[in-house]
Motif scaffolding. Structure first.
Motif, PDB file in Angstrom:
ATOM      1  N   GLU A   1       8.860   9.603   4.212  1.00 15.02           N
ATOM      2  CA  GLU A   1       8.161  10.871   4.422  1.00 15.02           C
ATOM      3  C   GLU A   1       8.141  11.703   3.147  1.00 15.02           C
ATOM      4  OE1 GLU A   1       8.412  14.872   7.269  1.00 15.02           O
ATOM      5  OE2 GLU A   1       9.653  13.103   7.712  1.00 15.02           O
ATOM      6  N   GLN A   2       9.252  11.737   2.435  1.00 17.01           N
ATOM      7  CA  GLN A   2       9.322  12.532   1.211  1.00 17.01           C
ATOM      8  C   GLN A   2       8.402  11.953   0.124  1.00 17.01           C
ATOM      9  OE1 GLN A   2      13.081  12.701  -1.083  1.00 17.01           O
ATOM     10  NE2 GLN A   2      13.028  14.908  -0.723  1.00 17.01           N
ATOM     11  N   GLY A   3       8.410  10.624   0.006  1.00 16.43           N
ATOM     12  CA  GLY A   3       7.543   9.988  -0.983  1.00 16.43           C
ATOM     13  C   GLY A   3       6.077  10.203  -0.682  1.00 16.43           C
ATOM     14  N   GLN A   4       5.700  10.108   0.581  1.00 18.51           N
ATOM     15  CA  GLN A   4       4.308  10.315   0.969  1.00 18.51           C
ATOM     16  C   GLN A   4       3.885  11.778   0.800  1.00 18.51           C
ATOM     17  OE1 GLN A   4       1.827   7.713   2.309  1.00 18.51           O
ATOM     18  NE2 GLN A   4       3.263   6.942   0.779  1.00 18.51           N
ATOM     19  N   GLN A   5       4.830  12.690   0.975  1.00 19.50           N
ATOM     20  CA  GLN A   5       4.543  14.097   0.693  1.00 19.50           C
ATOM     21  C   GLN A   5       4.194  14.281  -0.785  1.00 19.50           C
ATOM     22  OE1 GLN A   5       7.990  16.290   1.942  1.00 19.50           O
ATOM     23  NE2 GLN A   5       7.458  16.254   4.119  1.00 19.50           N
ATOM     24  N   LEU A   6       4.897  13.540  -1.647  1.00 16.68           N
ATOM     25  CA  LEU A   6       4.616  13.630  -3.082  1.00 16.68           C
ATOM     26  C   LEU A   6       3.245  13.039  -3.400  1.00 16.68           C
ATOM     27  CD1 LEU A   6       5.669  14.542  -5.793  1.00 16.68           C
ATOM     28  CD2 LEU A   6       6.795  12.313  -6.066  1.00 16.68           C
ATOM     29  N   VAL A   7       2.883  11.944  -2.746  1.00 11.75           N
ATOM     30  CA  VAL A   7       1.544  11.364  -2.920  1.00 11.75           C
ATOM     31  C   VAL A   7       0.486  12.408  -2.596  1.00 11.75           C
ATOM     32  CG1 VAL A   7      -0.091   9.649  -2.024  1.00 11.75           C
ATOM     33  CG2 VAL A   7       2.279   8.976  -2.478  1.00 11.75           C
ATOM     34  N   GLU A   8       0.667  13.117  -1.480  1.00  2.95           N
ATOM     35  CA  GLU A   8      -0.264  14.175  -1.065  1.00  2.95           C
ATOM     36  C   GLU A   8      -0.284  15.315  -2.068  1.00  2.95           C
ATOM     37  OE1 GLU A   8      -3.003  15.798   1.111  1.00  2.95           O
ATOM     38  OE2 GLU A   8      -1.775  14.764   2.623  1.00  2.95           O
ATOM     39  N   LYS A   9       0.894  15.709  -2.517  1.00  2.00           N
ATOM     40  CA  LYS A   9       1.003  16.877  -3.403  1.00  2.00           C
ATOM     41  C   LYS A   9       0.374  16.622  -4.766  1.00  2.00           C
ATOM     42  CE  LYS A   9       4.299  20.459  -4.687  1.00  2.00           C
ATOM     43  NZ  LYS A   9       5.720  20.896  -4.684  1.00  2.00           N
ATOM     44  N   VAL A  10       0.476  15.376  -5.231  1.00 10.34           N
ATOM     45  CA  VAL A  10      -0.162  15.026  -6.508  1.00 10.34           C
ATOM     46  C   VAL A  10      -1.675  15.128  -6.418  1.00 10.34           C
ATOM     47  CG1 VAL A  10      -0.562  13.122  -8.122  1.00 10.34           C
ATOM     48  CG2 VAL A  10       1.744  13.576  -7.313  1.00 10.34           C
ATOM     49  N   GLY A  11      -2.228  14.824  -5.243  1.00 11.03           N
ATOM     50  CA  GLY A  11      -3.670  14.921  -5.070  1.00 11.03           C
ATOM     51  C   GLY A  11      -4.326  13.704  -4.480  1.00 11.03           C
ATOM     52  N   TYR A  12      -3.496  12.726  -4.130  1.00 13.46           N
ATOM     53  CA  TYR A  12      -4.008  11.537  -3.470  1.00 13.46           C
ATOM     54  C   TYR A  12      -3.905  11.681  -1.951  1.00 13.46           C
ATOM     55  CZ  TYR A  12      -4.377   8.924  -7.825  1.00 13.46           C
ATOM     56  OH  TYR A  12      -4.761   8.494  -9.063  1.00 13.46           O
ATOM     57  N   VAL A  13      -4.424  10.697  -1.267  1.00 15.61           N
ATOM     58  CA  VAL A  13      -4.347  10.712   0.198  1.00 15.61           C
ATOM     59  C   VAL A  13      -3.241   9.739   0.614  1.00 15.61           C
ATOM     60  CG1 VAL A  13      -5.573  10.226   2.345  1.00 15.61           C
ATOM     61  CG2 VAL A  13      -6.805  11.243   0.403  1.00 15.61           C
ATOM     62  N   PRO A  14      -2.228  10.213   1.330  1.00 16.66           N
ATOM     63  CA  PRO A  14      -1.155   9.324   1.772  1.00 16.66           C
ATOM     64  C   PRO A  14      -1.640   8.350   2.842  1.00 16.66           C
ATOM     65  CG  PRO A  14      -0.863  11.498   2.724  1.00 16.66           C
ATOM     66  CD  PRO A  14      -2.016  11.602   1.756  1.00 16.66           C
ATOM     67  N   LEU A  15      -0.797   7.373   3.140  1.00 19.82           N
ATOM     68  CA  LEU A  15      -1.189   6.373   4.145  1.00 19.82           C
ATOM     69  C   LEU A  15      -1.354   6.986   5.522  1.00 19.82           C
ATOM     70  CD1 LEU A  15       1.126   3.402   3.115  1.00 19.82           C
ATOM     71  CD2 LEU A  15      -1.321   3.650   2.691  1.00 19.82           C
ATOM     72  N   GLU A  16      -0.485   7.908   5.877  1.00 18.45           N
ATOM     73  CA  GLU A  16      -0.545   8.572   7.186  1.00 18.45           C
ATOM     74  C   GLU A  16      -0.656  10.076   6.973  1.00 18.45           C
ATOM     75  OE1 GLU A  16      -0.775   7.023   9.960  1.00 18.45           O
ATOM     76  OE2 GLU A  16      -0.344   4.994   9.226  1.00 18.45           O
ATOM     77  N   PRO A  17      -1.299  10.800   7.890  1.00 22.57           N
ATOM     78  CA  PRO A  17      -1.392  12.258   7.769  1.00 22.57           C
ATOM     79  C   PRO A  17      -0.021  12.894   7.695  1.00 22.57           C
ATOM     80  CG  PRO A  17      -2.864  11.437   9.476  1.00 22.57           C
ATOM     81  CD  PRO A  17      -2.002  10.276   9.065  1.00 22.57           C
TER      82      PRO A  17
ATOM     83  N   PRO B   1       0.841  -1.215   0.000  1.00 22.44           N
ATOM     84  CA  PRO B   1       0.000   0.000   0.000  1.00 22.44           C
ATOM     85  C   PRO B   1       0.870   1.256   0.000  1.00 22.44           C
ATOM     86  CG  PRO B   1      -0.680  -1.551   1.713  1.00 22.44           C
ATOM     87  CD  PRO B   1       0.659  -2.016   1.221  1.00 22.44           C
ATOM     88  N   ILE B   2       0.501   2.234  -0.837  1.00 21.85           N
ATOM     89  CA  ILE B   2       1.262   3.491  -0.868  1.00 21.85           C
ATOM     90  C   ILE B   2       0.360   4.715  -0.720  1.00 21.85           C
ATOM     91  CG2 ILE B   2       3.139   2.532  -2.251  1.00 21.85           C
ATOM     92  CD1 ILE B   2       1.865   3.985  -4.683  1.00 21.85           C
TER      93      ILE B   2
END
Length: 391
Positions: A375-391, A212-213
């Protein structure tokens, strides 16, 4: 002598009729074939009827059949009725073509990494992972291409990554799983596999590993003019099982529900099947099965935006890629499919999406997965417009 002349006239008229027939066939055959190749089958009956009417009109004139007004009137009435009947299918098709499609054209090339026209999201700082060789070959679902394109732009060397033939491709979910299982790619970005995709992998001795990403919402949409703003899970199951067939039964107008589906193995069809559980899905008419997410698939039989239609997709694809203001996403159990409601898990059809692997020996596969989960990868997930695994 008069008999000889009569026979001569008859013979002349007969051969004239044959000549006209051959001329019509000479023109009609290629014209019909062209419409057949273009997939415009609905016009062929009308073309044939027009050809027959014109042919009979010429032949009847050759034989001087129209000697009385009554014959002319009968021929006109019969021809008019035949034309009216033959026009039904073309008129119906023109009407259907006038209805806008839900899947507006999406140009995937604008999400192509490192291209000049790219709208791919970028990190504000340099990525902590930089790959230079042994680049993992990637494929994935159309709706996730903006995400993994951004990941590639952050971590891969700059060069041309053609969407259909390079280390970074974008295909339909079934094709992506097929490429992964057959070892053509190292990883795919997609929703979870269907049972048949899992079984296919096992038959080939492959084990699918799902990492899961991020999180996404499976959404249902209707025409903007539909009175219904939301459905319950039970109502959705009732519609797709065939138990609920009219919008008035769920608070809408007295109108039959036209429930679109996607083909087997597609990501959204698998999501529908998981939602339905043990409840059988009613078989959809062929014209109500959409084969792609948008024009980018190039083989699309798109969702037609009928006022009585309902369809389904994923939130990001609908809101961020298509942005069609002629449809509206439905609330489910009174909860709207927003990022916040996905994040707090209140929207009832939220699910994870994955990087899926099948035993690749590429040494950089795990490095890339670890970076996406960082953390950096999940920030990119958020920035693209998806919801990351953790806030």
């Amino acid at each position: 002598m008069s008999n000889d002349k009569g026979e001569e006239v008859f013979t002349l008229n007969f051969f004239s009729s044959l000549l006209v027939l051959f001329c019509f066939l000479f023109v009609l055959a290629p014209v019909s074939f062209m419409f057949l190749l273009a997939g415009q089958l609905h016009y062929i009956p009308l073309i044939l009827v027009v050809a027959v009417i014109l042919y009979l009109l010429i032949v009847f004139n050759i034989y001087k059949f129209f000697k009385t007004k009554k014959r002319k009137m009968v021929f006109g009435i019969v021809s008019g009725v035949a034309l009216a009947i033959a026009s039904i299918f073309p008129i119906k098709q023109i009407y259907l073509n006038s209805i806008p499609t839900v899947d507006a054209e999406v140009d995937i090339y604008q999400y192509r990494p490192f291209s000049e026209e790219s709208i791919v999201v970028e990190l504000e700082e340099e990525a902590t992972l930089k790959l230079t060789e042994d680049l993992p070959k990637i494929d994935g679902a159309t709706a996730l291409y903006p995400l993994y394109s951004a990941i590639v732009q952050a971590t891969y060397p700059e060069k041309d990554y053609y969407p259909y033939d390079s280390e970074v491709m974008v295909n339909t979910t079934p094709d992506a799983y097929d490429n992964l299982i057959k070892g053509k790619v190292d990883m795919i970005f997609a929703a979870g596999p269907s049972d048949s995709q899992q079984n296919y992998a096992k038959r080939l001795g492959k084990e699918l590993k799902l990492t899961p990403i991020g999180r996404e919402a499976f959404v249902f949409f209707v025409n903007q003019k539909n009175k219904v703003d939301g459905l319950t899970l039970d109502q959705i199951k009732g519609i797709y099982s065939g138990e609920i067939t009219n919008w008035k039964d769920v608070g809408g107008n007295n109108d039959e529900i036209r429930a679109f589906q996607r083909p087997e193995e597609s990501g959204s069809q698998t999501a529908l099947q998981k939602l339905m559980g043990n409840t059988p899905i009613k078989e959809a008419p062929t014209e109500q099965i959409a084969t792609g997410m948008g024009e980018i698939i190039r083989e699309v039989s798109q969702y037609k935006n009928f006022k009585n239609a309902i369809g389904y997709t994923f939130r990001y694809y609908s809101n961020e890629m298509v942005k069609n203001d002629q449809i509206k996403l439905l609330e489910v159990n009174g909860v709207a499919p927003t990022k916040e409601n996905i994040r707090n898990d209140s929207y009832p059809i939220s699910s994870e999406f994955y990087i899926v692997t099948a035993g690749s020996t590429n040494p950089n596969v795990e490095k890339l997965i670890d970076w996406v989960l960082s953390e950096q990868g999940q920030q990119l997930v958020e920035k693209v417009g998806y919801v990351p695994l953790e806030p």
